[in-house]
Design a protein around this motif. Sequence first.
Motif, mmCIF file in Angstrom:
data_model
loop_
_atom_site.group_PDB
_atom_site.id
_atom_site.type_symbol
_atom_site.label_atom_id
_atom_site.label_comp_id
_atom_site.label_asym_id
_atom_site.label_seq_id
_atom_site.Cartn_x
_atom_site.Cartn_y
_atom_site.Cartn_z
ATOM 1 N N ASN A 256 3.014 0.619 9.419
ATOM 2 C CA ASN A 256 4.398 0.750 8.959
ATOM 3 C C ASN A 256 4.486 0.948 7.446
ATOM 4 N N PRO A 257 4.074 2.111 6.946
ATOM 5 C CA PRO A 257 4.105 2.322 5.488
ATOM 6 C C PRO A 257 5.521 2.257 4.897
ATOM 7 N N ASP A 258 6.548 2.531 5.710
ATOM 8 C CA ASP A 258 7.925 2.440 5.200
ATOM 9 C C ASP A 258 8.284 0.989 4.864
ATOM 10 N N TYR A 259 7.741 0.091 5.666
ATOM 11 C CA TYR A 259 7.966 -1.349 5.437
ATOM 12 C C TYR A 259 7.320 -1.765 4.108
ATOM 13 N N LEU A 260 6.112 -1.266 3.896
ATOM 14 C CA LEU A 260 5.400 -1.540 2.632
ATOM 15 C C LEU A 260 6.221 -1.032 1.456
ATOM 16 N N LYS A 261 6.773 0.154 1.628
ATOM 17 C CA LYS A 261 7.567 0.752 0.544
ATOM 18 C C LYS A 261 8.838 -0.063 0.300
ATOM 19 N N GLU A 262 9.543 -0.384 1.390
ATOM 20 C CA GLU A 262 10.848 -1.039 1.247
ATOM 21 C C GLU A 262 10.749 -2.432 0.605
ATOM 22 N N TYR A 263 9.814 -3.220 1.112
ATOM 23 C CA TYR A 263 9.808 -4.615 0.670
ATOM 24 C C TYR A 263 8.826 -4.917 -0.462
ATOM 25 N N TYR A 264 7.884 -4.025 -0.693
ATOM 26 C CA TYR A 264 6.862 -4.342 -1.704
ATOM 27 C C TYR A 264 6.839 -3.348 -2.856
ATOM 28 N N GLN A 265 6.861 -2.047 -2.544
ATOM 29 C CA GLN A 265 6.860 -1.074 -3.638
ATOM 30 C C GLN A 265 8.238 -1.026 -4.301
ATOM 31 N N ASP A 266 9.292 -0.852 -3.505
ATOM 32 C CA ASP A 266 10.632 -0.705 -4.080
ATOM 33 C C ASP A 266 11.127 -1.978 -4.776
ATOM 34 N N THR A 267 10.608 -3.135 -4.384
ATOM 35 C CA THR A 267 11.018 -4.386 -5.034
ATOM 36 C C THR A 267 10.127 -4.702 -6.234
ATOM 37 N N ASN A 268 9.078 -3.895 -6.403
ATOM 38 C CA ASN A 268 8.138 -4.103 -7.510
ATOM 39 C C ASN A 268 7.571 -5.530 -7.493
#
Lengths: 320, 320
Positions: free
Chosen positions: B179-191
């Motif tokens: 689930n790379p979108d999950y990684l993006k939403e909660y970890y990358q986008d939140t920095n």
Amino acid sequence: MAMIFCNTLYSSSPSLSPLTSFRTKPSRFSKKLRARVQFRSMEDHDDHLRLKFMEFPYVTATRKQLMVDLMSTLEDRLQSQLLPCNLPPEARSFKNPNGSAEASIHIRSGQKSSPIDFVIGSWIHCTIPNVVSLNITSISAFLNSSTKAPNFVVELIQSSPTSLVLILDLPHRKDLVLNPDYLKEYYQDTNLDSHRQSLLKLPEINPYVSPSLFVRSAFSPAASMLKIDVEEEGTLEEILRDHVSPAAKEVLGVWLERCAVEEEEKRVMGVEEKLELERRDKSFRKKSIEEDLDLQFPRLFGEEVSSRVIHAIKEAFGVL
Amino acid sequence: MAMIFCNTLYSSSPSLSPLTSFRTKPSRFSKKLRARVQFRSMEDHDDHLRLKFMEFPYVTATRKQLMVDLMSTLEDRLQSQLLPCNLPPEARSFKNPNGSAEASIHIRSGQKSSPIDFVIGSWIHCTIPNVVSLNITSISAFLNSSTKAPNFVVELIQSSPTSLVLILDLPHRKDLVLNPDYLKEYYQDTNLDSHRQSLLKLPEINPYVSPSLFVRSAFSPAASMLKIDVEEEGTLEEILRDHVSPAAKEVLGVWLERCAVEEEEKRVMGVEEKLELERRDKSFRKKSIEEDLDLQFPRLFGEEVSSRVIHAIKEAFGVL
């Protein structure tokens, strides 16, 4: 391949013009003779390109020996299960016109009846005078969805004569929180973490944390993700010979013994489980290419060569 | 709670005899009066036990302030969604007879309509003269399967006045490779990783690698798993006040803003996805208890108290 490539390259490296392709001229022989000559020529070319790959020309003797040993062990042990490399020649060996970046890729798919999806080896060399000399050598083996067992990866990334990053792992193919038995079988029972622990006892070795969150997620909790920093080049050779090499060979041994085997109990039985595994494998491969090759190859080899090489790799990865 | 408890305790610590329980004697009042008195007494007892938990009696003022601030923020923000703590009193505050080990646990389940499954805070204190003085303080918040958003955890483990392990994370509830979108939403986008990176800039702070492979798998790739080593106790207080405290509050803020909310798009829609999430949550909780409490509590508090406390925790965790 080169999964953390993007993390070691300088983002400020200058753009490089694309490689001139080396296609052969059309032949004037008869059709039959031409076919025979072409076949022989293809075989010669295949041997030539394999040798070219196995040269690992820009790295030290110890490192070359390690990579050759690992690749030979893999190919020898899996011989009957592997097809010849069918990458197009221009994706097997390529460089940019000024020779500052050069690479070789060797992919062998598994037979349909085998649990091996494909084995991939690569080396990438890049020099930007007074900025960076980068050498990546990498071998990975991917299993198909007839088994859920982990894959194998070893990668060495060196951007200075006294510093090297090592990635050595059996990357998991199931969610480890949801599947604690998988964690036990492939990581606890194999004592995989002991290699990481032993290497970390050397004062020159420290944990390496990839800047990519995806890379951190993709490797197992027992992965040796380590940075080796030495004062003299000779020390790096000693560490590679006496510590990294035995560890890499042992991890490959575990993979060959426990993962790359067709045992009934390791087979994924349920259709749903198999589909989930295929989705995960595909997601991993797509994301690896996206975060890695898509970002770095055009800068190194130019758009034309890159798109040709990446297309061929995507085909071999089954994510075209 | 105390997810890496097992990793910090000395395996050689002596076995400790169980706590004497403190049940109240049967009352002689009328049934109605007894019920009213009991209700009042229960309320008083609840207040008393909550205050006892919020004392964090064995840690420094700065650390206590941090834990109280975090717990108060959580309870204030989620107030209408939380039920009172319904752990039996003997599982809320307990110690062993010689007083060398003491603990307090505070669990508040979420209302049925809320995405909160439960919030848990705990402190554990243990002294073995001339061997170890261990203080763990921990707060976690678990979401239910109406959302796939990450949980929250902060944990401080201190086994000497000059050394402390910090765990600060939003542990993922989906496989990040799949689930790379999950990684993006909660970890990358939140920095989220920026807090880890900032803390690591301090020379006293280094990465902490848990000896448990399960623990390593369970935390996100952006988790601050850090070890703080100082020469003087005062420095630790400064680091806690000036660096750890703001980071922990910001991470809790991210969780409250982005995870502990009922937004339609965050809701798990498919039945299969919901079941998978429930299986993963259950697996995580069971394994946490197995690797942590089941191993350590009997040694600290004796079999009887441990089994009572662990039973109550399992009930609250939904894994009885």
